[in-house]
Design a protein around this motif. Structure first.
Motif, PDB file in Angstrom:
ATOM      1  N   GLN A 131       0.830  -1.210   0.000  1.00  0.00           N
ATOM      2  CA  GLN A 131       0.000   0.000   0.000  1.00  0.00           C
ATOM      3  C   GLN A 131       0.865   1.261   0.000  1.00  0.00           C
ATOM      4  O   GLN A 131       0.594   2.226  -0.711  1.00  0.00           O
ATOM      5  CB  GLN A 131      -0.941   0.008   1.196  1.00  0.00           C
ATOM      6  N   ARG A 132       1.918   1.236   0.779  1.00  0.00           N
ATOM      7  CA  ARG A 132       2.814   2.393   0.832  1.00  0.00           C
ATOM      8  C   ARG A 132       3.543   2.572  -0.513  1.00  0.00           C
ATOM      9  O   ARG A 132       3.725   3.701  -0.979  1.00  0.00           O
ATOM     10  CB  ARG A 132       3.820   2.251   1.962  1.00  0.00           C
ATOM     11  N   ALA A 133       3.931   1.468  -1.125  1.00  0.00           N
ATOM     12  CA  ALA A 133       4.587   1.537  -2.443  1.00  0.00           C
ATOM     13  C   ALA A 133       3.612   2.072  -3.489  1.00  0.00           C
ATOM     14  O   ALA A 133       4.005   2.865  -4.352  1.00  0.00           O
ATOM     15  CB  ALA A 133       5.109   0.158  -2.849  1.00  0.00           C
ATOM     16  N   ALA A 134       2.357   1.688  -3.394  1.00  0.00           N
ATOM     17  CA  ALA A 134       1.351   2.193  -4.331  1.00  0.00           C
ATOM     18  C   ALA A 134       1.205   3.708  -4.194  1.00  0.00           C
ATOM     19  O   ALA A 134       1.065   4.418  -5.197  1.00  0.00           O
ATOM     20  CB  ALA A 134       0.019   1.483  -4.113  1.00  0.00           C
ATOM     21  N   ARG A 135       1.236   4.200  -2.950  1.00  0.00           N
ATOM     22  CA  ARG A 135       1.158   5.652  -2.742  1.00  0.00           C
ATOM     23  C   ARG A 135       2.373   6.352  -3.351  1.00  0.00           C
ATOM     24  O   ARG A 135       2.258   7.430  -3.933  1.00  0.00           O
ATOM     25  CB  ARG A 135       1.031   5.981  -1.256  1.00  0.00           C
TER      26      ARG A 135
END
Length: 141
Positions: A131-135
């Motif tokens: 999720q953090r990588a997607a952001r």
């Protein structure tokens, strides 16, 4: 080892099939890229038609510059693992730094001996990192 020219020609045929599937007309591609329709059809002939003419790099350049063929399809002309990626026109570098630091802090914490799976990344940590990588990707786009 297979001949590189044959690999490229096979990929040109795959691009034509995908253009047809997506409903992207070669006439529009030719007009957008300012390349003659007869040239475009020689590079991307119909299935079962003539063998594709080897596509020159200048044509690939024109297609990419005009965005006449989507980048994911043009990337098929490149070796495995390579792809055409557009740089964003504007990046909020401060936000990019904040999101990158957030990702790196979470990644470091996931390897801490006191984390759920010790030094290994647990499933819940993996989901969180995704999720953090997607952001991070979203901020760059």
């Amino acid at each position: 080892m297979r001949d590189r020219n044959e690999i490229v020609r096979e990929r040109q045929s795959a691009i034509r099939r995908e253009l047809d599937r997506r409903g992207i007309a070669l006439k529009v591609v030719a007009m957008d890229a300012e390349i003659s329709y007869s040239s475009i059809t020689s590079y991307f002939p119909q299935a079962g038609g003539d063998r594709p003419a080897m596509i020159p790099m200048g044509v690939v350049y024109a297609l990419a510059e005009a965005r006449a063929i989507p980048d994911d399809l043009l990337s098929l002309l490149l070796p495995a693992g390579c792809m055409i990626v557009r740089a964003p026109e504007e990046i909020d570098h401060d936000e990019m730094e904040r999101v990158a630091r957030d990702y790196l802090a979470a990644k470091g914490a996931a390897h801490h001996p006191d984390s759920p799976d010790g030094r290994e990344i647990s499933d819940c940590e993996d989901r969180d990192l995704d999720q953090r990588a997607a952001r991070l990707v979203a901020v760059a786009a």
